[in-house]
Design a protein around this motif. Sequence first.
Motif, PDB file in Angstrom:
ATOM      1  N   ASN A 137       2.865  -2.264   3.820  1.00  0.00           N
ATOM      2  CA  ASN A 137       1.557  -2.876   4.066  1.00  0.00           C
ATOM      3  C   ASN A 137       1.672  -4.143   4.904  1.00  0.00           C
ATOM      4  O   ASN A 137       0.834  -4.391   5.786  1.00  0.00           O
ATOM      5  CB  ASN A 137       0.878  -3.198   2.734  1.00  0.00           C
ATOM      6  CG  ASN A 137       0.376  -1.967   2.014  1.00  0.00           C
ATOM      7  OD1 ASN A 137       0.150  -0.922   2.634  1.00  0.00           O
ATOM      8  ND2 ASN A 137       0.188  -2.072   0.708  1.00  0.00           N
ATOM      9  N   THR A 138       2.693  -4.929   4.634  1.00  0.00           N
ATOM     10  CA  THR A 138       2.894  -6.167   5.398  1.00  0.00           C
ATOM     11  C   THR A 138       3.116  -5.852   6.877  1.00  0.00           C
ATOM     12  O   THR A 138       2.540  -6.505   7.763  1.00  0.00           O
ATOM     13  CB  THR A 138       4.097  -6.948   4.838  1.00  0.00           C
ATOM     14  OG1 THR A 138       3.825  -7.319   3.480  1.00  0.00           O
ATOM     15  CG2 THR A 138       4.355  -8.211   5.653  1.00  0.00           C
ATOM     16  N   VAL A 139       3.936  -4.839   7.154  1.00  0.00           N
ATOM     17  CA  VAL A 139       4.214  -4.465   8.546  1.00  0.00           C
ATOM     18  C   VAL A 139       2.977  -3.863   9.201  1.00  0.00           C
ATOM     19  O   VAL A 139       2.655  -4.173  10.358  1.00  0.00           O
ATOM     20  CB  VAL A 139       5.402  -3.485   8.621  1.00  0.00           C
ATOM     21  CG1 VAL A 139       5.679  -3.117  10.074  1.00  0.00           C
ATOM     22  CG2 VAL A 139       6.642  -4.100   7.984  1.00  0.00           C
TER      23      VAL A 139
ATOM     24  N   ASP B 178      -0.185  -4.417   8.510  1.00  0.00           N
ATOM     25  CA  ASP B 178      -1.137  -5.497   8.805  1.00  0.00           C
ATOM     26  C   ASP B 178      -0.745  -6.235  10.081  1.00  0.00           C
ATOM     27  O   ASP B 178      -1.591  -6.523  10.944  1.00  0.00           O
ATOM     28  CB  ASP B 178      -1.192  -6.487   7.636  1.00  0.00           C
ATOM     29  CG  ASP B 178      -2.001  -5.968   6.456  1.00  0.00           C
ATOM     30  OD1 ASP B 178      -2.771  -5.000   6.642  1.00  0.00           O
ATOM     31  OD2 ASP B 178      -1.856  -6.529   5.349  1.00  0.00           O
ATOM     32  N   LYS B 179       0.537  -6.541  10.210  1.00  0.00           N
ATOM     33  CA  LYS B 179       1.010  -7.283  11.387  1.00  0.00           C
ATOM     34  C   LYS B 179       0.836  -6.453  12.653  1.00  0.00           C
ATOM     35  O   LYS B 179       0.396  -6.972  13.697  1.00  0.00           O
ATOM     36  CB  LYS B 179       2.469  -7.680  11.206  1.00  0.00           C
ATOM     37  CG  LYS B 179       3.019  -8.522  12.361  1.00  0.00           C
ATOM     38  CD  LYS B 179       4.465  -8.930  12.103  1.00  0.00           C
ATOM     39  CE  LYS B 179       4.999  -9.778  13.269  1.00  0.00           C
ATOM     40  NZ  LYS B 179       6.415 -10.165  13.071  1.00  0.00           N
TER      41      LYS B 179
ATOM     42  N   GLU C 183       4.445  -2.058  -0.627  1.00  0.00           N
ATOM     43  CA  GLU C 183       3.967  -3.409  -0.300  1.00  0.00           C
ATOM     44  C   GLU C 183       4.607  -3.915   0.991  1.00  0.00           C
ATOM     45  O   GLU C 183       3.947  -4.576   1.807  1.00  0.00           O
ATOM     46  CB  GLU C 183       4.267  -4.358  -1.462  1.00  0.00           C
ATOM     47  CG  GLU C 183       3.384  -4.092  -2.677  1.00  0.00           C
ATOM     48  CD  GLU C 183       3.817  -4.858  -3.904  1.00  0.00           C
ATOM     49  OE1 GLU C 183       4.829  -5.604  -3.819  1.00  0.00           O
ATOM     50  OE2 GLU C 183       3.157  -4.730  -4.954  1.00  0.00           O
ATOM     51  N   ALA C 184       5.890  -3.592   1.189  1.00  0.00           N
ATOM     52  CA  ALA C 184       6.557  -3.969   2.437  1.00  0.00           C
ATOM     53  C   ALA C 184       5.936  -3.236   3.619  1.00  0.00           C
ATOM     54  O   ALA C 184       5.738  -3.814   4.698  1.00  0.00           O
ATOM     55  CB  ALA C 184       8.051  -3.667   2.342  1.00  0.00           C
TER      56      ALA C 184
ATOM     57  N   SER D 215      11.439  -3.307  11.011  1.00  0.00           N
ATOM     58  CA  SER D 215      11.067  -4.570  10.380  1.00  0.00           C
ATOM     59  C   SER D 215      11.773  -4.769   9.040  1.00  0.00           C
ATOM     60  O   SER D 215      12.036  -5.905   8.635  1.00  0.00           O
ATOM     61  CB  SER D 215       9.549  -4.634  10.182  1.00  0.00           C
ATOM     62  OG  SER D 215       8.884  -4.594  11.423  1.00  0.00           O
TER      63      SER D 215
ATOM     64  N   SER E 122      -0.308   3.588   1.062  1.00  0.00           N
ATOM     65  CA  SER E 122      -0.352   2.335   1.812  1.00  0.00           C
ATOM     66  C   SER E 122      -1.770   1.982   2.242  1.00  0.00           C
ATOM     67  O   SER E 122      -2.711   2.774   2.086  1.00  0.00           O
ATOM     68  CB  SER E 122       0.528   2.450   3.056  1.00  0.00           C
ATOM     69  OG  SER E 122      -0.076   3.331   4.005  1.00  0.00           O
TER      70      SER E 122
END
Length: 269
Positions: free
Chosen positions: A240-242, A244-245, A237-238, A68, A112
Amino acid sequence: MRGLLRITLVVLMASALPLPTAPAAMGVKTVTPGVLTVAIDNDMPYCKDENGALIGVDGEIMNQIGKSLGLQVKPVVMEWAAEIASVQSGRVDTNICGMAYTAEREKVVNLSKPAYFQVTEFTQLKSSNIKSLDDLKGKTVGTIQGYFYIPELKQVPWITERNLKLYNTIDAAIQDVIAKRVDAVIIGAASSAWLQRQHPEWGLKYEPVAQSKFMPDTIDKARTVFSTRKDNTALVEAMNTVIDKMKQEGQVKVILTKYGSDNPAFLAP
């Protein structure tokens, strides 16, 4: 629960090694531009370096994070005790393999969001029926050196040095269960589920530990997390975004199921 589950604390202060910047489009820094360098200790079902590729529950989640972010994932095998120090010093970008969140760890590295939760269990023979700490009265229990269960178990009045056995490896602990030298061991449900799938002839099962004030993780489950250096918040933070998705789209559930951890408890806090 190794990592799920291990609490070897490394408080070595990070050196001043700079973190090279990856291509600007990615918005994150990595030790080697274009590469996500990951510390692992080859502990299935969490992680393993298989001919340069990451496999395992945490390994596959990290592969998706790398994909990602447009980063090649590179595993670096080392002892568990060296992993956090390697993140701090800038040798690697992150460490994985069933690492549980602790406040102490968060003081020295970024952690994370939880990728999934860890289940504290009693791994035992199928003929056994140990489900609670009360069931250990008059019995012997074991766990692995460095796991965070140890100080908890030592608080239980009926568990003493006489009936608490500590092992250097999961294999040694399991062999004692099979030989009936210990009644149950706590190794983390993911590890237990993996062993049952790989070796049904051993006749093992696991039971989640009933809630107990002596073991807070039976009430508030441990969270499986990944790390970054304190000065690399953009990377965590990046991640965490992945994460969550992946959870929202059910990808984490699919990965857990692939490695035998299909119990819904792994996804429920």
